[in-house]
Design a protein around this motif. Structure first.
Motif, short mmCIF file in Angstrom:
data_model
loop_
_atom_site.label_atom_id
_atom_site.label_comp_id
_atom_site.label_asym_id
_atom_site.label_seq_id
_atom_site.Cartn_x
_atom_site.Cartn_y
_atom_site.Cartn_z
N TRP A 19 0.65 -1.20 0.10
CA TRP A 19 0.16 -0.02 0.03
C TRP A 19 0.92 1.25 -0.07
O TRP A 19 0.49 2.33 -0.74
CB TRP A 19 -1.00 -0.06 1.19
CG TRP A 19 -1.43 1.36 1.45
CD1 TRP A 19 -1.30 2.07 2.55
CD2 TRP A 19 -2.63 1.81 0.63
NE1 TRP A 19 -2.28 3.18 2.32
CE2 TRP A 19 -2.88 3.32 1.14
CE3 TRP A 19 -3.35 1.51 -0.49
CZ2 TRP A 19 -3.68 4.06 0.66
CZ3 TRP A 19 -4.28 2.47 -1.07
CH2 TRP A 19 -4.55 3.67 -0.47
N ARG A 20 2.18 1.25 0.86
CA ARG A 20 2.82 2.10 0.94
C ARG A 20 3.73 2.62 -0.55
O ARG A 20 3.96 3.56 -0.87
CB ARG A 20 3.77 2.16 1.99
CG ARG A 20 3.32 2.23 3.40
CD ARG A 20 4.20 1.77 4.52
NE ARG A 20 3.58 2.12 5.79
CZ ARG A 20 4.51 1.70 6.74
NH1 ARG A 20 5.56 1.14 6.90
NH2 ARG A 20 3.83 2.17 8.11
N LEU A 25 -1.37 6.13 -3.41
CA LEU A 25 -1.35 7.09 -2.26
C LEU A 25 -1.00 8.53 -2.69
O LEU A 25 -1.21 9.58 -2.02
CB LEU A 25 -0.13 6.31 -1.17
CG LEU A 25 0.04 7.08 0.20
CD1 LEU A 25 -1.17 7.09 0.97
CD2 LEU A 25 1.08 6.41 0.93
N TRP A 26 0.07 8.59 -3.41
CA TRP A 26 0.64 9.90 -3.94
C TRP A 26 -0.47 10.56 -4.82
O TRP A 26 -0.37 11.74 -4.98
CB TRP A 26 1.86 9.77 -4.76
CG TRP A 26 2.87 8.87 -3.94
CD1 TRP A 26 3.04 7.71 -4.07
CD2 TRP A 26 3.86 9.42 -3.09
NE1 TRP A 26 4.24 7.61 -3.22
CE2 TRP A 26 4.57 8.60 -2.55
CE3 TRP A 26 4.07 11.13 -2.66
CZ2 TRP A 26 5.80 8.86 -1.61
CZ3 TRP A 26 4.84 11.12 -1.77
CH2 TRP A 26 5.65 10.23 -1.15
#
Length: 306
Positions: A19-20, A25-26
């Motif tokens: 996920w990171r 996320l961005w």
């Protein structure tokens, strides 16, 4: 039990790590900004188009009368025909003028002719000047007295002052010419960039095979540039449909409603007639036209790529 717990923990850590490392996320900040400044306003416009809202009363009811009234207004179809004339001839001549100006600049650079940078800069000025200023400049040039630049020039060949802005047909033609002058610069930029990427070996091979300049242009250069030309067509078509500031400063939609394009009609409905429902309904029609036109262009572009 310990082995199962370790596997569960490792699996959870892998999911957290994936996920990171995910680009989503961005993209969340960008998606949030687009939703706030693009999706939400469109939703509000569509919602208000189904109301009888105005800028005077805060209360409104949901209804489709705005669309019924819009499509039954006597001036609606005249507005569509005016916009069609304005968009069609603007787009066609912006493409043609932009192509030939960029082609002349490339040829001038090839033969090291002085002044190509000046020509490029002069054309770009039209793109840098705000539309309101362009409208004021062309209004001065179209002045119907002898002090008007065009009428002053025509006086030397015995042609009296022409009603550039008071005759319905001439005023529409005058606005279209001003918009062609304004939009040619953008077409020139895109096409000039495309001409810079043309493979010289392909053109040289066509020259060796006996193709003349016109044949090289129509059978080699234009097919290679077709994706850029189509993208240019999409952009300038949408931009021309949304042209408001220059027409507002040049004619204000007059005489009568002879130069009232769709975007100007939206402004007049909302801010002059205070009719939010009718204005947003017209905006939805303009949005629908832009979306349909873009889909057609992209479908054609997809066929070209196959």
């Amino acid at each position: 039990m310990d082995a199962n717990n370790n596997m569960t923990i490792n699996h959870a850590e892998k999911k957290r790590g994936s996920w990171r490392s995910s680009p989503l996320l961005w993209l969340i900040p960008l998606i949030a900004v687009l939703a706030f400044v693009f999706v939400y306003p469109i939703f509000q416009i569509v919602r208000l188009s189904f109301t009888d809202a105005n800028l005077i009363d805060a209360d409104f009811d949901y209804t489709i009368n705005s669309y019924i009234r819009l499509f039954t207004l006597p001036g609606f179809y005249q507005m569509l025909s005016t916009t069609s004339f304005f968009v069609f001839f603007s787009v066609v001549f912006q493409l043609i003028c932009g192509f030939f100006i960029s082609l002349l600049i490339v040829q001038g650079e090839k033969f090291k002719i002085k002044g190509t940078v000046i020509v490029r800069t002069a054309v770009l000025v039209a793109w840098a000047v705000p539309g309101v200023i362009i409208g004021i400049i062309w209004n001065t040039m179209y002045n119907e007295t002898d002090s008007g630049i065009f009428n002053y020039i025509l006086s030397f060949i015995g042609m009296g002052p022409q009603p550039f802005l008071s005759d319905p047909l001439l005023s529409l033609l005058s606005v279209t010419i001003a918009n062609i002058w304004r939009g040619t610069a953008f077409s020139m930029i895109l096409i000039y960039a495309g001409l810079q990427t043309l493979p010289s070996d392909v053109i040289e091979a066509a020259r060796i095979d006996g193709a003349n300049a016109i044949q090289r242009l129509t059978r080699v250069i234009l097919p290679i540039l077709s994706p850029i030309l189509l993208i240019n067509l999409i952009i300038i078509s949408i931009d021309t449909f949304n042209t408001f500031d220059m027409v507002m400063a040049l004619t204000g939609g007059g005489p009568g409603r002879s130069t009232e394009v769709i975007s100007l009609s939206i402004y007049n409905s909302i801010f002059n007639k205070f009719n939010m429902g009718e204005g947003t309904a017209t905006a939805v029609v303009l949005l629908f036209i832009n979306v349909m036109m873009t889909m057609v262009y992209l479908k054609v572009l997809g066929r070209k790529d196959k």
